[in-house]
Design an enzyme around this catalytic site. Structure first.
Site, PDB file in Angstrom:
ATOM      1  N   ARG A  45       0.886  -1.178   0.000  1.00  5.50           N
ATOM      2  CA  ARG A  45       0.000   0.000   0.000  1.00  5.50           C
ATOM      3  C   ARG A  45       0.912   1.214   0.000  1.00  5.50           C
ATOM      4  O   ARG A  45       1.710   1.395   0.922  1.00  5.50           O
ATOM      5  CB  ARG A  45      -0.904  -0.026   1.234  1.00  5.50           C
ATOM      6  N   HIS A  97      -7.339   0.897  -6.431  1.00  6.28           N
ATOM      7  CA  HIS A  97      -7.539  -0.016  -5.293  1.00  6.28           C
ATOM      8  C   HIS A  97      -8.216  -1.288  -5.833  1.00  6.28           C
ATOM      9  O   HIS A  97      -9.386  -1.559  -5.545  1.00  6.28           O
ATOM     10  CB  HIS A  97      -8.407   0.682  -4.240  1.00  6.28           C
ATOM     11  N   ASP A 155     -17.202   7.229  -1.185  1.00  7.64           N
ATOM     12  CA  ASP A 155     -15.979   7.025  -0.399  1.00  7.64           C
ATOM     13  C   ASP A 155     -15.704   8.334   0.336  1.00  7.64           C
ATOM     14  O   ASP A 155     -16.371   9.353   0.096  1.00  7.64           O
ATOM     15  CB  ASP A 155     -14.827   6.658  -1.358  1.00  7.64           C
ATOM     16  N   ARG A 184     -13.445  -8.974   1.129  1.00  9.87           N
ATOM     17  CA  ARG A 184     -12.029  -8.712   0.835  1.00  9.87           C
ATOM     18  C   ARG A 184     -11.205  -9.955   1.189  1.00  9.87           C
ATOM     19  O   ARG A 184     -10.287 -10.333   0.473  1.00  9.87           O
ATOM     20  CB  ARG A 184     -11.524  -7.510   1.649  1.00  9.87           C
TER      21      ARG A 184
HETATM   22  N1  NVA Z   1      -9.950   6.614  -1.074  1.00 10.45           N
HETATM   23  C1  NVA Z   1      -9.548   6.165   0.240  1.00 10.45           C
HETATM   24  C2  NVA Z   1      -9.765   4.687   0.353  1.00 10.45           C
HETATM   25  C3  NVA Z   1      -9.411   4.099   1.704  1.00 10.45           C
HETATM   26  C4  NVA Z   1      -9.607   2.608   1.737  1.00 10.45           C
HETATM   27  C5  NVA Z   1      -8.104   6.539   0.490  1.00 10.45           C
HETATM   28  O1  NVA Z   1      -7.293   6.413  -0.436  1.00 10.45           O
HETATM   29  O2  NVA Z   1      -7.783   6.974   1.593  1.00 10.45           O
HETATM   30  N1   CP Z   2     -11.211  -0.420   2.374  1.00 12.13           N
HETATM   31  C1   CP Z   2      -9.929  -0.511   2.802  1.00 12.13           C
HETATM   32  O1   CP Z   2      -8.984  -0.753   2.046  1.00 12.13           O
HETATM   33  O2   CP Z   2      -9.805  -0.334   4.150  1.00 12.13           O
HETATM   34  P1   CP Z   2      -8.451  -0.119   4.974  1.00 12.13           P
HETATM   35  O3   CP Z   2      -7.908   1.241   4.623  1.00 12.13           O
HETATM   36  O4   CP Z   2      -8.870  -0.218   6.419  1.00 12.13           O
HETATM   37  O5   CP Z   2      -7.471  -1.193   4.596  1.00 12.13           O
END
Ligand code: NVA
Ligand code: CP
Length: 306
Positions: free
Chosen positions: A104, A131, A220, A288
């Site tokens: 990530r 994602h 989101d 997931r």
């Molecule tokens: N769009 C959000 C998704 C978190 C799972 C982010 O990138 O923070």
């Molecule tokens: N939806 C998702 O990826 O959640 P986290 O940021 O908690 O991993």
């Protein structure tokens, strides 16, 4: 076996997704019957987190353990990456020691550089741009509740972020439409919407128009990770892009509501909607785990008989 990475949703073909979802079904059913399935004994997953996570971390770690493997979790700040070791060197080293890696991070270019120097499969656990594991889980969840997503309409309300971009890639692969409504100044970047020519992507100035007749309404956070400095401005700019009961009323009667989580009740969605009968956010989060187990198995073992 050919080395494959999963860096964006478009890395797999429709046929591969069909296989992965059938495999997910099998893995999930077995898990629900408490039947162990451990084909990955002695295999190790390394996870690299440059941003926060709850679901991604728990689902990958639990999933790899359930498959019989083990997991090493690295937070950037605790490693030499946090002191400037080049990403290419980190990829070369870690990939000599483990069997599969999930990252990530920030820019998609970082994961591309990492994977170019990795000897083992690399999975995108979220970048600024995409994602893919989230949308695999979301489409599996839609299908569980409503059957095939082909020909359906997904309404995306809010920021044109990593999750939105991934829905756009998925629309082309699965043959559904995404109706996007963002505040002015937050539109989908050109280049993300190459689905336009195939008629799978339409924009709407008014979020109610995007939601009208939709089979799935999704949103989101207004401020994604890494954009915290813009939070106050975004709270102001996005205030009319809240998914509320009225928006769900103009959608199809059997429309579902999804959110990748974490959610901010009272900002991008009302409590009434996310905690209401059309919301499937908890199934979405759980799935997931199951889709990623199928993904790890596919990248390490290839196709197995369902
Ligand atoms: N769009 C959000 C998704 C978190 C799972 C982010 O990138 O923070
Ligand atoms: N939806 C998702 O990826 O959640 P986290 O940021 O908690 O991993």
């Amino acid at each position: 076996m050919e080395l494959r990475h999963y860096l964006q949703f478009s890395d797999f073909t429709p046929n591969e997704y069909e296989y992965l979802f059938a495999r997910t079904r099998w893995i999930k059913d077995k898990f629900k019957r408490y039947e162990p399935y451990q084909p990955l004994a002695d295999r190790t997953l390394a996870m690299v987190f440059e941003k926060h996570s709850t679901r991604t971390r728990v689902s990958f770690e639990a999933g790899m353990n359930q498959l019989g493997g083990s997991v090493i979790t690295l937070m950037t700040r605790d490693t030499q990456m946090g002191r400037g070791e080049p990403i290419e060197d980190v990829a070369r080293v870690i990939s000599r020691m483990v069997d599969i890696i999930m990252i990530r991070t920030y820019e998609q270019s970082i994961i591309e550089r990492f994977s170019a120097h990795s000897r083992v499969p690399v999975i995108n656990g979220l970048t600024n741009e995409y994602h893919p594991c989230q949308i695999m889980g979301d489409i599996f969840t839609y299908t569980e509740h409503r059957g095939s997503i082909k020909g359906k309409t997904v309404a995306w309300i809010g920021d044109s972020n990593n999750v939105c971009n991934t829905w756009l890639q998925a629309a082309k692969i699965f043959g559904f439409s995404v109706h996007v409504s963002t505040p002015p100044g937050y539109e989908v970047e050109s280049g993300r919407s190459d689905t336009g020519d195939t008629g799978h992507f339409e924009t709407f100035a008014d979020p109610l128009d995007a939601a009208r007749g939709a089979d799935l309404v999704t949103t989101d956070v207004w401020t994604s990770m890494g954009m915290e400095a813009e939070d106050a401005e975004r709270k102001h700019d996005f205030e009319d892009w809240q998914v509320d009961a009225e928006m769900m009323r103009v959608a199809n009667e059997d429309a579902l509501f999804m959110h990748c989580l974490p959610a901010h009740r009272g900002e991008e969605v009302t409590a009434e909607v996310i905690d209401g009968p059309q919301s499937v956010v908890w199934d979405e989060a759980e799935n997931r785990l199951h889709v990623q187990k199928a993904l790890i198995e596919f990248l390490l073992i290839g196709r197995t008989i369902v």
